[in-house]
Motif scaffolding. Structure first.
Motif, PDB file in Angstrom:
ATOM      1  N   ASN A   1      16.758  38.004  27.677  1.00  0.00           N
ATOM      2  CA  ASN A   1      15.435  37.598  28.162  1.00  0.00           C
ATOM      3  C   ASN A   1      14.942  36.338  27.459  1.00  0.00           C
ATOM      4  O   ASN A   1      14.316  35.469  28.084  1.00  0.00           O
ATOM      5  N   LYS A   2      15.242  36.210  26.166  1.00  0.00           N
ATOM      6  CA  LYS A   2      14.836  35.013  25.429  1.00  0.00           C
ATOM      7  C   LYS A   2      15.530  33.781  25.986  1.00  0.00           C
ATOM      8  O   LYS A   2      14.902  32.728  26.193  1.00  0.00           O
ATOM      9  N   ALA A   3      16.839  33.887  26.253  1.00  0.00           N
ATOM     10  CA  ALA A   3      17.596  32.755  26.796  1.00  0.00           C
ATOM     11  C   ALA A   3      17.101  32.382  28.189  1.00  0.00           C
ATOM     12  O   ALA A   3      16.910  31.205  28.501  1.00  0.00           O
ATOM     13  N   PHE A   4      16.894  33.394  29.029  1.00  0.00           N
ATOM     14  CA  PHE A   4      16.464  33.100  30.397  1.00  0.00           C
ATOM     15  C   PHE A   4      15.052  32.515  30.423  1.00  0.00           C
ATOM     16  O   PHE A   4      14.788  31.549  31.152  1.00  0.00           O
ATOM     17  N   GLN A   5      14.135  33.086  29.654  1.00  0.00           N
ATOM     18  CA  GLN A   5      12.761  32.600  29.667  1.00  0.00           C
ATOM     19  C   GLN A   5      12.672  31.157  29.183  1.00  0.00           C
ATOM     20  O   GLN A   5      11.860  30.378  29.674  1.00  0.00           O
ATOM     21  N   LYS A   6      13.520  30.778  28.228  1.00  0.00           N
ATOM     22  CA  LYS A   6      13.524  29.394  27.764  1.00  0.00           C
ATOM     23  C   LYS A   6      13.885  28.442  28.904  1.00  0.00           C
ATOM     24  O   LYS A   6      13.203  27.450  29.147  1.00  0.00           O
ATOM     25  N   ALA A   7      14.957  28.781  29.643  1.00  0.00           N
ATOM     26  CA  ALA A   7      15.377  27.938  30.767  1.00  0.00           C
ATOM     27  C   ALA A   7      14.354  27.985  31.897  1.00  0.00           C
ATOM     28  O   ALA A   7      14.022  26.948  32.492  1.00  0.00           O
ATOM     29  N   TYR A   8      13.846  29.176  32.201  1.00  0.00           N
ATOM     30  CA  TYR A   8      12.902  29.327  33.314  1.00  0.00           C
ATOM     31  C   TYR A   8      11.609  28.555  33.049  1.00  0.00           C
ATOM     32  O   TYR A   8      11.078  27.878  33.945  1.00  0.00           O
ATOM     33  N   GLN A   9      11.088  28.637  31.848  1.00  0.00           N
ATOM     34  CA  GLN A   9       9.837  27.945  31.540  1.00  0.00           C
ATOM     35  C   GLN A   9      10.003  26.431  31.602  1.00  0.00           C
ATOM     36  O   GLN A   9       9.097  25.712  32.039  1.00  0.00           O
ATOM     37  N   ARG A  10      11.171  25.927  31.179  1.00  0.00           N
ATOM     38  CA  ARG A  10      11.430  24.484  31.293  1.00  0.00           C
ATOM     39  C   ARG A  10      11.516  24.076  32.756  1.00  0.00           C
ATOM     40  O   ARG A  10      10.999  23.037  33.159  1.00  0.00           O
TER      41      ARG A  10
ATOM     42  N   PRO B   1      20.859  20.671  36.139  1.00  0.00           N
ATOM     43  CA  PRO B   1      20.334  22.047  36.127  1.00  0.00           C
ATOM     44  C   PRO B   1      20.068  22.519  34.704  1.00  0.00           C
ATOM     45  O   PRO B   1      20.520  21.904  33.736  1.00  0.00           O
ATOM     46  N   TYR B   2      19.332  23.608  34.578  1.00  0.00           N
ATOM     47  CA  TYR B   2      19.143  24.251  33.280  1.00  0.00           C
ATOM     48  C   TYR B   2      20.308  25.213  33.085  1.00  0.00           C
ATOM     49  O   TYR B   2      20.536  26.097  33.899  1.00  0.00           O
ATOM     50  N   LEU B   3      21.049  25.007  32.002  1.00  0.00           N
ATOM     51  CA  LEU B   3      22.353  25.634  31.824  1.00  0.00           C
ATOM     52  C   LEU B   3      22.320  26.657  30.693  1.00  0.00           C
ATOM     53  O   LEU B   3      21.881  26.362  29.589  1.00  0.00           O
ATOM     54  N   ILE B   4      22.798  27.869  30.999  1.00  0.00           N
ATOM     55  CA  ILE B   4      22.967  28.901  29.983  1.00  0.00           C
ATOM     56  C   ILE B   4      24.447  29.261  29.941  1.00  0.00           C
ATOM     57  O   ILE B   4      24.996  29.795  30.902  1.00  0.00           O
ATOM     58  N   ILE B   5      25.109  28.905  28.843  1.00  0.00           N
ATOM     59  CA  ILE B   5      26.531  29.213  28.683  1.00  0.00           C
ATOM     60  C   ILE B   5      26.673  30.659  28.203  1.00  0.00           C
ATOM     61  O   ILE B   5      25.981  31.084  27.278  1.00  0.00           O
ATOM     62  N   VAL B   6      27.576  31.398  28.856  1.00  0.00           N
ATOM     63  CA  VAL B   6      27.832  32.796  28.498  1.00  0.00           C
ATOM     64  C   VAL B   6      29.302  32.910  28.100  1.00  0.00           C
ATOM     65  O   VAL B   6      30.187  32.538  28.869  1.00  0.00           O
ATOM     66  N   SER B   7      29.569  33.418  26.892  1.00  0.00           N
ATOM     67  CA  SER B   7      30.955  33.488  26.431  1.00  0.00           C
ATOM     68  C   SER B   7      31.128  34.590  25.407  1.00  0.00           C
ATOM     69  O   SER B   7      30.183  34.960  24.702  1.00  0.00           O
TER      70      SER B   7
END
Length: 244
Positions: A111-120, A77-83
């Motif tokens: 939005n920058k983090a999400f758009q990077k994962a979403y576009q990939r 999956p496309y992973l965004i770590i939140v901490s």
């Protein structure tokens, strides 16, 4: 095109609600689950196989990295770590995280983090549109066989640098160490040439000599000598000896 399935795993209810609220304006996404602990996250991820995961590190029962270690081997999956803690960032990128969101974050940063994962994800989904959903799901469940590295972790005292393998021009043996050459730098690395040969994609990295592995994408030409020896000429002007 199908919707992008998203799972949110964070032990703070307000944090889950904030991420969900930030995503609700996007009609192209579908939030499949919100999880408050690591055990629930593992169960829901295996059930839904979401395309994008927002994953907190510090959670009850299992932390975020333990969650990742429990997932099917070929599921990617496309992973965004939140901490709330910045010191997990290096480990997050060693797990090929798309981005690292440090709490509290602004709307623009989210939005920058999400758009990077979403576009990939969108690009990959378009490329695999010809595959049936069942075939894709079965492929994700098959354990990966010895995946090749996408980055090399270089340690220099207390500092660690992640070097993408596509930036590596060649690797030279140096006893129990190796010298990693990129366009702008030379790194001393604590793995042998033999070890690196086994974990780098042989489609691009070739052992041309007992002392050298070269990235074929940087080879300009092979220069023949009268004694039937060859020299490998690199695009950056360097030259390496080619073993018979």
């Amino acid at each position: 095109m199908r919707q992008c399935n998203i799972l949110i795993a964070d032990d703070e209810l307000l944090a889950r609600q904030a991420i969900k609220l930030a995503l609700t304006e996007n009609a192209a996404i579908n939030i499949v689950a919100g999880c408050g602990d690591g055990a629930e996250a593992i169960s829901m991820i295996k059930l839904h196989l979401p395309d994008v995961i927002f994953l907190d590190v510090q959670m009850p029962l299992h932390n975020g990295f333990e969650v990742l270690g429990a997932l099917p081997g070929n599921y990617d999956p496309y992973l965004i770590i939140v901490s709330a803690h910045e010191h997990y960032a290096l480990k997050a990128f060693e797990h090929d995280a798309s981005d690292y969101l440090l709490k509290p974050f602004s709307d623009a940063r989210f939005n920058k983090a999400f758009q990077k994962a979403y576009q990939r994800w969108e690009k990959a989904d378009n490329e695999s549109a010809a595959k049936s959903p069942l075939a894709k799901r079965m492929q994700q469940m098959i354990p990966a066989a010895n995946p090749y590295r996408s980055r090399l972790t270089i340690k220099d005292g207390i500092k660690m640098t992640l070097v993408p393998v596509e930036d590596v021009i060649f690797i030279e043996a140096s006893g129990d160490y190796t010298s990693i050459r990129t366009l702008d730098k030379k790194h001393l690395h604590n793995e042998t040439l033999k070890t690196l040969e086994a974990v780098l994609d042989p489609s691009y990295f070739v052992r041309i000599h007992r002392s050298f592995i070269v990235n074929v994408r940087f080879i300009k030409e092979l220069v023949s000598h009268y004694n039937v020896d060859y020299t490998v000429a690199l695009q950056n002007g360097g030259q390496l000896k080619l073993s018979r």
